[in-house]
Design an enzyme around this catalytic site. Sequence first.
Site, short mmCIF file in Angstrom:
data_model
loop_
_atom_site.label_atom_id
_atom_site.label_comp_id
_atom_site.label_asym_id
_atom_site.label_seq_id
_atom_site.Cartn_x
_atom_site.Cartn_y
_atom_site.Cartn_z
N ILE A 1 5.01 69.69 103.65
CA ILE A 1 4.38 68.51 104.27
C ILE A 1 2.87 68.71 104.37
CG2 ILE A 1 4.30 67.06 106.36
CD1 ILE A 1 6.92 66.87 104.73
N CYS B 1 26.08 56.99 93.11
CA CYS B 1 26.68 58.00 92.23
C CYS B 1 28.16 58.22 92.58
CB CYS B 1 25.85 59.27 92.24
SG CYS B 1 26.02 60.15 90.67
N MET C 1 29.47 55.20 94.17
CA MET C 1 29.82 54.10 93.26
C MET C 1 31.18 54.37 92.62
SD MET C 1 29.79 53.85 89.67
CE MET C 1 29.46 52.72 88.35
N HIS D 1 20.50 57.30 90.97
CA HIS D 1 20.02 57.66 92.31
C HIS D 1 18.72 56.92 92.64
CE1 HIS D 1 22.69 61.18 93.05
NE2 HIS D 1 22.79 61.12 91.74
N GLU E 1 17.35 56.62 95.41
CA GLU E 1 16.60 57.31 96.48
C GLU E 1 15.50 58.23 95.94
OE1 GLU E 1 19.67 57.94 95.49
OE2 GLU E 1 20.29 60.03 95.81
#
Length: 537
Positions: A21, A384, A387, A510, A512
């Site tokens: 971070i 994935c 689904m 994906h 995300e």
Amino acid sequence: MKNTKYVFVTGGVTSSLGKGIIAASLAKLLQERGYSVTIQKLDPYINIDPGTLNPYEHGECYVTEDGAETDLDLGHYERFLNIPTSQANNVTTGKIYQSVINKERKGEFLGKTVQVVPHITDEIKERIQILGNTGDFDIVITEIGGTVGDIESLPYVESVRQLLWELGHENAIVIHLTLIPYLAAAGELKTKPTQHSVKMLMQSGVSPDILVCRTEHKISDSIKNKLALFCNVKKEDVIESIDAETIYDVPNLMLEEGLDIVVLKKLQLPQDKQPKLKEWNNFLKGFKNPKYTIEIGLVGKYVELHDAYKSISESFIHAGAHNKVKVIINWIHSEDLTSANATRKLKNLNGILVAPGFGERGIEGKIEAIKYARENNIPFLGICLGMQMAVIEFSRNVLGLKDANSIEMNEKTSNPVINLMEEQKSVVNFGGTMRLGAWDCKLSKNSKVFNIYKKELISERHRHRYEFNNDYLEQIEKAGMIATGKNPETGLVEVVEITSHPWFIGVQYHPEYKSTVLNPHPLFLDFVKASLEHSLN
Ligand code: GLN
């Protein structure tokens, strides 16, 4: 061709201080001042990549456009910088040794004894400079995983020492991230662990240029002076990094502390421009001032460790902030979900997401969650494996194919609605052999996904071995589950939707991995919107 400068980030005292971070926040500030920046992660473990690691070990495996299976920190880099990373951005000890050993077998070392110094360190130095040598970056930030003093980090620290000498001090610097613990009984912040970790670094011949100090309380001037005195840095090179409400506050906190200015001064780069953080701060405003709250169930088998679903939870933060919605994630263990308790556990949710995964554990719970979402008109997103399970649930409960399954779970099923991909049949090794990285997908016009993406051809990242079995396509579509996204070359099904449901989408890829602060993913944006509508009804 740019004269690339290097910033190394090491960690001291403990792990989990958030080096990723800090690296991403510094990179963000430099990027918004107009510099081109990338971030690289060096991982000292011997696995070639985290692709074969259980998510309980290091959290999620993040996948890049070019199909590298990487450490989850690369996800933070992309989410902060809004630019893709690649194979070169994540290096492990396994990769380093594999490459050195391959060269040895080819006789490339001409009979020399192959050693950690110089052969392993040369390989590390080469990997560090690959990104710089592209000429695309003003600054490369390299995060060294682990903690200074670990046996396995030593070759990395030694490589940094050599590079600092070779590149010169105006071209390469070291930021040491450390912890200043607070002793409640004494009412004091303690500097000793930092002094020791800096000493440890110095024993390896590396002197940090900047200390970033993680702390729960403000660090006084006298503490900064003490750290400066004992650690060979100036007081202005001691940067406080206080606990933040969200990781997305850290760039602003580092700006206030002047981390970017100190870095630029040391690298002898101009500091005149101000970072442009308007868009970033707009996102933060949305995140901190939500008008609505929704609850989404995230159904997975690794939910004890939230890091296993890092990119998904961050995607909800991005999509929530842009919709001014606070998304509360209700972490639901798929192994705990049964037909007997599904209603009790799921009835208050505004949306259900069934997560990616591998293997049999917990899949019946995932199927229960999908059945509940389908029958009760709750917005549903399956990713994935999620689904694939939606296809199985539909085949079993709507088509009546009671033993429908994926051959990953039951090789002998008489209805393999999810099958092993053709190109996977000859694969013997598990590592790096899935269908990985970015692949095209063509969306059907008049579908929900087309309305969401607002274009026909999309590209999304993949990580799977199994696929929708097209032998069942006709039956499944006739019953109301439509394949609305397909790979244009192979016809592999990428997206399924149930048209009679308000929002039911399963994606083989994906989404995300591609959501960033400044570019929230359209599917997550729309899923949050649909879940909000569900909550208001
Ligand atoms: N196990 C499934 C496959 O390999 C799904 C993978 C995933 O969810 N990433 O196809």
